[in-house]
Scaffold this motif. Structure first.
Motif, PDB file in Angstrom:
ATOM      1  N   ASP A 163      65.300 -27.871  71.974  1.00  0.00           N
ATOM      2  CA  ASP A 163      66.000 -28.300  70.771  1.00  0.00           C
ATOM      3  C   ASP A 163      65.318 -27.665  69.568  1.00  0.00           C
ATOM      4  O   ASP A 163      64.083 -27.653  69.473  1.00  0.00           O
ATOM      5  CB  ASP A 163      65.971 -29.827  70.638  1.00  0.00           C
ATOM      6  CG  ASP A 163      66.787 -30.520  71.727  1.00  0.00           C
ATOM      7  OD1 ASP A 163      67.832 -29.962  72.110  1.00  0.00           O
ATOM      8  OD2 ASP A 163      66.367 -31.594  72.197  1.00  0.00           O
ATOM      9  N   GLN A 196      83.570 -17.032  71.656  1.00  0.00           N
ATOM     10  CA  GLN A 196      82.890 -18.177  72.282  1.00  0.00           C
ATOM     11  C   GLN A 196      83.870 -18.854  73.211  1.00  0.00           C
ATOM     12  O   GLN A 196      84.539 -19.815  72.865  1.00  0.00           O
ATOM     13  CB  GLN A 196      82.353 -19.154  71.220  1.00  0.00           C
ATOM     14  CG  GLN A 196      81.434 -20.206  71.780  1.00  0.00           C
ATOM     15  CD  GLN A 196      80.678 -20.963  70.683  1.00  0.00           C
ATOM     16  OE1 GLN A 196      80.565 -20.485  69.557  1.00  0.00           O
ATOM     17  NE2 GLN A 196      80.161 -22.133  71.006  1.00  0.00           N
ATOM     18  N   ARG A 219      68.619 -16.559  62.649  1.00  0.00           N
ATOM     19  CA  ARG A 219      68.684 -16.943  61.235  1.00  0.00           C
ATOM     20  C   ARG A 219      68.925 -15.695  60.388  1.00  0.00           C
ATOM     21  O   ARG A 219      68.266 -14.673  60.575  1.00  0.00           O
ATOM     22  CB  ARG A 219      67.381 -17.637  60.812  1.00  0.00           C
ATOM     23  CG  ARG A 219      67.370 -18.130  59.366  1.00  0.00           C
ATOM     24  CD  ARG A 219      66.036 -18.768  58.994  1.00  0.00           C
ATOM     25  NE  ARG A 219      65.805 -20.016  59.714  1.00  0.00           N
ATOM     26  CZ  ARG A 219      64.898 -20.160  60.668  1.00  0.00           C
ATOM     27  NH1 ARG A 219      64.137 -19.141  61.044  1.00  0.00           N
ATOM     28  NH2 ARG A 219      64.740 -21.331  61.273  1.00  0.00           N
ATOM     29  N   ALA A 260      69.075 -26.622  63.623  1.00  0.00           N
ATOM     30  CA  ALA A 260      69.863 -25.481  64.099  1.00  0.00           C
ATOM     31  C   ALA A 260      71.115 -25.948  64.832  1.00  0.00           C
ATOM     32  O   ALA A 260      71.112 -26.993  65.499  1.00  0.00           O
ATOM     33  CB  ALA A 260      69.025 -24.613  65.021  1.00  0.00           C
ATOM     34  N   ARG A 261      72.181 -25.170  64.721  1.00  0.00           N
ATOM     35  CA  ARG A 261      73.398 -25.424  65.479  1.00  0.00           C
ATOM     36  C   ARG A 261      73.193 -24.901  66.892  1.00  0.00           C
ATOM     37  O   ARG A 261      72.912 -23.715  67.098  1.00  0.00           O
ATOM     38  CB  ARG A 261      74.579 -24.703  64.821  1.00  0.00           C
ATOM     39  CG  ARG A 261      75.917 -24.874  65.522  1.00  0.00           C
ATOM     40  CD  ARG A 261      77.014 -24.196  64.718  1.00  0.00           C
ATOM     41  NE  ARG A 261      76.826 -22.764  64.650  1.00  0.00           N
ATOM     42  CZ  ARG A 261      77.367 -21.895  65.516  1.00  0.00           C
ATOM     43  NH1 ARG A 261      78.108 -22.345  66.533  1.00  0.00           N
ATOM     44  NH2 ARG A 261      77.174 -20.601  65.379  1.00  0.00           N
ATOM     45  N   ALA A 262      73.310 -25.774  67.881  1.00  0.00           N
ATOM     46  CA  ALA A 262      73.035 -25.400  69.267  1.00  0.00           C
ATOM     47  C   ALA A 262      74.287 -24.844  69.934  1.00  0.00           C
ATOM     48  O   ALA A 262      75.393 -25.340  69.732  1.00  0.00           O
ATOM     49  CB  ALA A 262      72.513 -26.588  70.049  1.00  0.00           C
ATOM     50  N   VAL A 263      74.102 -23.782  70.719  1.00  0.00           N
ATOM     51  CA  VAL A 263      75.170 -23.215  71.547  1.00  0.00           C
ATOM     52  C   VAL A 263      74.691 -23.270  72.991  1.00  0.00           C
ATOM     53  O   VAL A 263      73.651 -22.692  73.336  1.00  0.00           O
ATOM     54  CB  VAL A 263      75.492 -21.761  71.150  1.00  0.00           C
ATOM     55  CG1 VAL A 263      76.567 -21.190  72.077  1.00  0.00           C
ATOM     56  CG2 VAL A 263      75.948 -21.685  69.700  1.00  0.00           C
ATOM     57  N   ASP A 264      75.424 -23.987  73.815  1.00  0.00           N
ATOM     58  CA  ASP A 264      75.027 -24.182  75.211  1.00  0.00           C
ATOM     59  C   ASP A 264      75.451 -22.990  76.063  1.00  0.00           C
ATOM     60  O   ASP A 264      76.622 -22.808  76.377  1.00  0.00           O
ATOM     61  CB  ASP A 264      75.646 -25.473  75.751  1.00  0.00           C
ATOM     62  CG  ASP A 264      75.249 -25.744  77.200  1.00  0.00           C
ATOM     63  OD1 ASP A 264      74.304 -25.081  77.690  1.00  0.00           O
ATOM     64  OD2 ASP A 264      75.876 -26.612  77.838  1.00  0.00           O
ATOM     65  N   GLU A 274      73.239 -22.176  58.402  1.00  0.00           N
ATOM     66  CA  GLU A 274      72.166 -22.810  59.139  1.00  0.00           C
ATOM     67  C   GLU A 274      71.766 -21.947  60.336  1.00  0.00           C
ATOM     68  O   GLU A 274      72.547 -21.121  60.794  1.00  0.00           O
ATOM     69  CB  GLU A 274      72.583 -24.208  59.615  1.00  0.00           C
ATOM     70  CG  GLU A 274      73.567 -24.247  60.787  1.00  0.00           C
ATOM     71  CD  GLU A 274      75.023 -24.077  60.404  1.00  0.00           C
ATOM     72  OE1 GLU A 274      75.286 -23.608  59.277  1.00  0.00           O
ATOM     73  OE2 GLU A 274      75.885 -24.399  61.225  1.00  0.00           O
ATOM     74  N   THR A 321      71.058 -20.820  64.209  1.00  0.00           N
ATOM     75  CA  THR A 321      71.770 -21.052  65.464  1.00  0.00           C
ATOM     76  C   THR A 321      70.777 -20.949  66.603  1.00  0.00           C
ATOM     77  O   THR A 321      69.965 -20.015  66.642  1.00  0.00           O
ATOM     78  CB  THR A 321      72.887 -20.011  65.661  1.00  0.00           C
ATOM     79  OG1 THR A 321      73.799 -20.066  64.565  1.00  0.00           O
ATOM     80  CG2 THR A 321      73.642 -20.267  66.962  1.00  0.00           C
ATOM     81  N   THR A 364      66.547 -18.398  68.734  1.00  0.00           N
ATOM     82  CA  THR A 364      66.917 -18.919  67.421  1.00  0.00           C
ATOM     83  C   THR A 364      67.283 -17.758  66.506  1.00  0.00           C
ATOM     84  O   THR A 364      66.538 -16.780  66.389  1.00  0.00           O
ATOM     85  CB  THR A 364      65.766 -19.724  66.799  1.00  0.00           C
ATOM     86  OG1 THR A 364      65.381 -20.767  67.693  1.00  0.00           O
ATOM     87  CG2 THR A 364      66.195 -20.339  65.467  1.00  0.00           C
ATOM     88  N   PRO A 366      76.489 -17.988  59.973  1.00  0.00           N
ATOM     89  CA  PRO A 366      76.377 -19.347  59.465  1.00  0.00           C
ATOM     90  C   PRO A 366      75.143 -19.510  58.584  1.00  0.00           C
ATOM     91  O   PRO A 366      74.135 -18.818  58.763  1.00  0.00           O
ATOM     92  CB  PRO A 366      76.273 -20.197  60.731  1.00  0.00           C
ATOM     93  CG  PRO A 366      75.782 -19.254  61.789  1.00  0.00           C
ATOM     94  CD  PRO A 366      76.337 -17.916  61.434  1.00  0.00           C
TER      95      PRO A 366
END
Length: 444
Positions: A76, A442, A63, A80-84, A37, A39, A61, A35
């Motif tokens: 946070d 995912q 990139r 960034a796109r957060a993945v739980d 952006e 992650t 993180t 991506p």
């Protein structure tokens, strides 16, 4: 490894078809791009492969395909796109150091080489590669198979999804040895094809040994594989007799070093292992009849051991089935296969360096993680088994940009639910796979 035969008086055409097969088969499953952006992976636990310890919550993180930051806590990250992954343990992507993506064992394996073309094996290999990646293995070392270097290239070009591949291409053998492609042929066919030589990976002298390595360089291999002893699945009587002299092994290792290659040695028998270690190989694969003397020698020389317990158990089990293996193979599979797990236990207790490998292709691709379970059954701690597939595997490959979750390293990350150090069975249910910053799985 599964036995395949490729009869190729002119190799370029069928191999070109194999490349095309990979490209066509991958059209519907091309590799995703990382991506644009960043992650942020919010991991409930983090496995530190360097120390072998399981840490608490961390945010990783990612990139541009690399790990940009690793911070304690579930944080946070602006933009960034957060993945739980807060209910999961994040580990570095796993590496299987012994696979054969170009084939898979079955009761038909011994006839398919006479009926199928490289293009057929290439189509299958695309699926095998994807299954391997989905199982959490972001890198593999493919130790023998002429389709795999082309599969590697297709993966690198983003045409198909699969793990990062170090490909050996054709294994190097001696006449009648485990990787002699003409074993089991009748006289008429043998005379028609002629005796294989260094171009086909069969040697009988020091000069042949050097030529065979140079041929693998010409064909684009990344690593050299030799069959230092007989093998289980080859159409030959002995599964453990030595098949190279020390001088031949040394010629292979020295020539490989000229090209930046490391050498892996398939070996079941004690004498063949000794010769391989004395010749300077990087790793011993299988190691069934590994004696205290061999273990001592391996520790002195810094030689790695890749047990492949899975393959041993698989062939021992299939040997019980009438007709699964030819008569010449069946007793070897029953005898040798059943021993490897205990050999791994002994090697660990004696301080031999162990890295992770399955010989997958003997068993079904995608089931690679079961090796972790078998390693733990053999008395190897779960954390050590995880290190074997991460940082230790990177050491065997001679790379320092993967195998750990650290700033600046490749963003190869796998997540499993629960705690694999407490219960290694957690590795059998992979929920998240990232390779080079791109998410391939995912299932959260």
């Amino acid at each position: 490894m599964p036995r395949t035969l490729t009869i190729r008086p002119t190799a370029a055409a069928p191999l070109a078809l194999a490349v095309l097969a990979c490209a066509l088969a991958g059209a519907a499953q091309a590799a995703p791009a990382p991506p644009a952006e960043p992650t942020a992976l919010r991991c409930g636990k983090l496995f530190d492969a360097r120390s072998g310890k399981l840490l608490g919550p961390h945010t990783v993180t990612v990139r541009d395909g690399k790990i940009a930051e690793v911070r304690a806590g579930l944080n946070d990250v602006p933009g960034a796109r957060a993945v739980d992954l807060s209910q999961h343990t994040c580990t570095p992507g796993w590496t299987d150091l012994h696979v054969h993506l170009g084939g898979q064992s079955s009761a038909q394996s011994y006839s398919e080489g006479f009926r199928l073309d490289p293009v057929d094996f290439a189509f299958r290999a695309v699926g095998y590669a994807n299954k391997t990646l989905q199982a959490g293995f972001t890198s593999v070392r493919d130790l023998g198979g002429e389709v795999t270097p082309h599969l590697r290239d297709a993966i690198n070009q983003g045409l198909v999804a699969g793990p990062r591949i170090w490909a050996a291409g054709k294994s190097i053998a001696t006449t009648g040895g485990h990787a002699d492609p003409t074993n089991g042929m009748n006289d008429a066919l043998s005379h028609l094809i002629g005796p294989p030589g260094p171009t086909e990976g069969v040697i009988n002298s020091i000069d042949d040994a050097r030529q065979a390595v140079r041929q693998r360089y010409k064909e684009g291999s990344d690593v050299i594989k030799i069959t230092a002893t007989g093998g289980v699945l080859s159409y030959a009587k002995s599964g453990d007799a030595p098949q190279f002299t020390v001088e031949e092994v040394k010629a292979i290792v020295d020539t490989a070093r000229d090209y930046g290659y490391r050498v892996a040695a398939h070996a079941h028998g004690e004498e063949g292992m000794k010769r391989a270690v004395l010749g300077g190989v990087t790793s011993i694969e299988h190691g069934t009849y590994m004696s205290p003397e061999v273990m001592s020698l391996m520790k002195q020389r810094g030689t790695w051991y890749v047990p492949t317990i899975y393959a041993g158990r698989f062939v021992a089990d299939k040997a019980k089935i009438d007709g699964y293996f030819p008569d010449v193979v069946r007793p070897k599979a029953a005898r040798i296969g059943a021993m490897i797990q205990q050999t791994a236990a002994n090697a660990y207790k004696n301080g031999v360096k162990i890295a992770f490998g399955t010989d997958m292709g003997v068993g079904p691709h995608g089931d690679n993680a079961r090796e972790f379970v078998y390693m733990v059954e053999a008395g190897i701690p779960a954390a050590v088994a995880l290190q074997a597939a991460t940082i230790r595997a990177a050491e065997v490959l001679g790379v320092d940009d993967q195998g750990v979750i650290e700033t600046g390293k490749r963003a190869d990350i796998v997540a499993v639910k629960g705690d694999p150090v407490a219960d290694i069975n957690a590795v059998l249910d992979v929920a998240f796979v990232m390779k080079d910053g791109a998410v391939y799985k995912q299932a959260l």
